[in-house]
Design a protein around this motif. Structure first.
Motif, short mmCIF file in Angstrom:
data_model
loop_
_atom_site.label_atom_id
_atom_site.label_comp_id
_atom_site.label_asym_id
_atom_site.label_seq_id
_atom_site.Cartn_x
_atom_site.Cartn_y
_atom_site.Cartn_z
N THR A 85 0.83 -1.21 0.00
CA THR A 85 0.00 0.00 0.00
C THR A 85 0.86 1.25 0.00
O THR A 85 0.59 2.21 -0.73
CB THR A 85 -0.93 0.00 1.23
OG1 THR A 85 -1.79 -1.14 1.17
CG2 THR A 85 -1.78 1.26 1.27
N ASN A 89 0.92 4.06 -2.92
CA ASN A 89 0.66 5.47 -2.65
C ASN A 89 1.82 6.35 -3.11
O ASN A 89 1.61 7.45 -3.65
CB ASN A 89 0.41 5.69 -1.16
CG ASN A 89 -0.91 5.10 -0.70
OD1 ASN A 89 -1.82 4.90 -1.51
ND2 ASN A 89 -1.03 4.81 0.58
N ALA A 92 1.67 6.57 -6.88
CA ALA A 92 0.56 7.40 -7.33
C ALA A 92 0.84 8.87 -7.09
O ALA A 92 0.37 9.73 -7.83
CB ALA A 92 -0.72 6.99 -6.59
N ASN A 93 1.60 9.16 -6.04
CA ASN A 93 1.90 10.56 -5.74
C ASN A 93 3.33 10.64 -5.20
O ASN A 93 3.55 10.64 -3.99
CB ASN A 93 0.92 11.11 -4.71
CG ASN A 93 0.89 12.63 -4.70
OD1 ASN A 93 1.91 13.27 -4.93
ND2 ASN A 93 -0.26 13.20 -4.45
N THR A 98 -0.09 12.03 -0.28
CA THR A 98 -1.22 11.15 0.01
C THR A 98 -1.61 11.28 1.48
O THR A 98 -0.76 11.28 2.36
CB THR A 98 -0.87 9.69 -0.30
OG1 THR A 98 -0.59 9.57 -1.69
CG2 THR A 98 -2.04 8.76 0.05
N ASN A 100 -4.09 9.34 4.16
CA ASN A 100 -4.97 8.22 4.48
C ASN A 100 -5.81 8.61 5.70
O ASN A 100 -5.28 8.73 6.81
CB ASN A 100 -4.14 6.97 4.78
CG ASN A 100 -3.35 6.52 3.56
OD1 ASN A 100 -3.89 6.41 2.46
ND2 ASN A 100 -2.06 6.27 3.73
N VAL A 126 -2.46 16.66 -3.78
CA VAL A 126 -2.86 15.82 -2.65
C VAL A 126 -3.85 14.75 -3.10
O VAL A 126 -4.80 15.04 -3.83
CB VAL A 126 -3.48 16.67 -1.53
CG1 VAL A 126 -3.97 15.78 -0.39
CG2 VAL A 126 -2.47 17.68 -1.00
N THR A 127 -3.61 13.53 -2.67
CA THR A 127 -4.55 12.43 -2.87
C THR A 127 -5.09 11.98 -1.51
O THR A 127 -4.30 11.79 -0.58
CB THR A 127 -3.87 11.24 -3.56
OG1 THR A 127 -3.39 11.65 -4.84
CG2 THR A 127 -4.83 10.07 -3.72
N ILE A 128 -6.40 11.83 -1.40
CA ILE A 128 -6.99 11.41 -0.12
C ILE A 128 -7.60 10.02 -0.29
O ILE A 128 -8.43 9.79 -1.18
CB ILE A 128 -8.08 12.40 0.35
CG1 ILE A 128 -7.45 13.76 0.64
CG2 ILE A 128 -8.76 11.88 1.61
CD1 ILE A 128 -8.42 14.78 1.20
N ASN A 129 -7.18 9.10 0.56
CA ASN A 129 -7.76 7.76 0.63
C ASN A 129 -8.61 7.68 1.89
O ASN A 129 -8.14 8.02 2.98
CB ASN A 129 -6.66 6.69 0.66
CG ASN A 129 -5.78 6.73 -0.57
OD1 ASN A 129 -6.26 6.95 -1.68
ND2 ASN A 129 -4.48 6.52 -0.40
N ASP A 145 -3.21 8.19 8.51
CA ASP A 145 -2.52 9.40 8.94
C ASP A 145 -3.33 10.23 9.91
O ASP A 145 -2.78 10.99 10.72
CB ASP A 145 -2.19 10.28 7.72
CG ASP A 145 -1.31 9.56 6.72
OD1 ASP A 145 -0.25 9.06 7.13
OD2 ASP A 145 -1.70 9.48 5.54
N SER A 282 0.44 16.85 3.47
CA SER A 282 -0.97 16.72 3.08
C SER A 282 -1.89 16.86 4.27
O SER A 282 -3.01 17.38 4.15
CB SER A 282 -1.20 15.37 2.39
OG SER A 282 -0.84 14.30 3.23
#
Length: 298
Positions: A85, A89, A92-93, A98, A100, A126-129, A145, A282
């Motif tokens: 994971t 992540n 992806a960024n 990222t 989480n 920023v990517t948010i999961n 996070d 992030s």
């Protein structure tokens, strides 16, 4: 923290062991990993020698996990998943943007999700999961996070900032309100009372706040606000619901206030995070945005 290399096997050895443990077959593990059977067998043997523990019992052409192997497989599978994971992540960024985030289901779908496009537009890096969590958890064992938390200010070992308060109202279907003709707080006891299981004393507090003695009596409990709100809409009973989460239902008339007797909840919504993530870029920008969005509700 320094750890003996004996207790830090290579991921190649661990992957071979995990695949064989999961499939119960060296042949299937080799096929999955695009290796030869002898290579997988050799990696498992090297792992056993490094740990000085027998992980598989060999019986002719088959393998069977030992008791120690079963326990180790469970731990290793979770560790490999976290590594995978984290790698996903990062790919992806690559700038590390990222976040989480653990969310409460209804808060996430009703309040946060509609606002996320604005945040993401302002913060394109920023990517948010999102992951659903209904109660406390240990940040040390979760790949998260931060979390949106509702309750008292008492998350051990975590830092937190107040987001907003909430006001709850007794809500029901128009038909149920007409059927019972509620006029005073005590009248609600004639109907079925609905509540969420994480707030078992909500109705007792509401009746106490409106000077009704004797508690709430029998109450039906649900595990999520979405379910209890739906039950109220179809006439099952009266539910104590946060007004900011049922604005659409109140505006459309699917829900009405059984009585115009609101109560401010004693607990609050917080953003919570482990101290070591305080400067995570992030998280910093998300926290600042979230505080600006909830400023009027504090």
């Amino acid at each position: 923290m320094q750890t003996s290399r004996r207790f830090l096997p290579s991921t190649a050895l661990l992957a071979a062991f995990e695949a064989a443990a999961r499939t119960g077959s060296v042949t299937l593990a080799a096929r999955e990993l695009s290796l030869t059977q002898s290579a997988v067998s050799r990696q498992i043997k090297l792992l056993e020698e490094q740990l000085e523990v027998e992980l598989f019992a060999r019986e002719r052409q088959t393998i069977r996990l030992t008791t120690a192997g079963e326990a180790y497989a469970r731990e290793i599978r979770d560790a490999l998943r976290k590594i995978s994971t984290a790698s996903f992540n990062l790919r992806a960024n690559p700038r590390g943007g990222t976040l989480n985030l653990a969310i409460l289901p209804t808060f996430g779908t009703r309040w946060l999700a509609p606002r996320l496009p604005e945040f993401l537009a302002k913060n394109p890096g920023v990517t948010i999961n999102l992951a659903t969590r209904l109660s406390y958890f240990d940040f040390r064992t979760e790949a998260l996070d931060a979390a949106i938390h509702f309750g008292p200010r008492d998350w051990p070992g975590a830092e937190m900032v107040l987001l907003r308060a909430e006001q709850v109202v007794p809500a029901c279907s128009p038909a149920l309100k007409q059927q019972h003709g509620f006029r005073a707080a005590e009248d609600l006891k004639r109907a079925s009372l609905l509540s969420i299981s994480t707030r078992p004393n909500a109705w007792d507090h509401w009746f106490q706040a409106h000077s009704v003695p004797g508690g709430s009596g029998q109450t039906m409990y649900f595990d999520q606000f979405a379910t209890v709100a739906q039950a109220a809409m179809v006439g099952v009973g009266v539910a104590l619901l946060p007004t900011f989460l049922i604005q659409d239902e109140l505006a459309s008339g699917k829900l009405v206030c059984a009585l115009d007797l609101p109560m401010e909840s004693a607990q609050r919504y917080y953003l919570v995070w482990p101290p070591e993530r305080s400067s995570h870029p992030s998280l910093v920008v998300f926290k600042d945005w979230l505080l600006a969005e909830t400023a009027a509700d504090r």
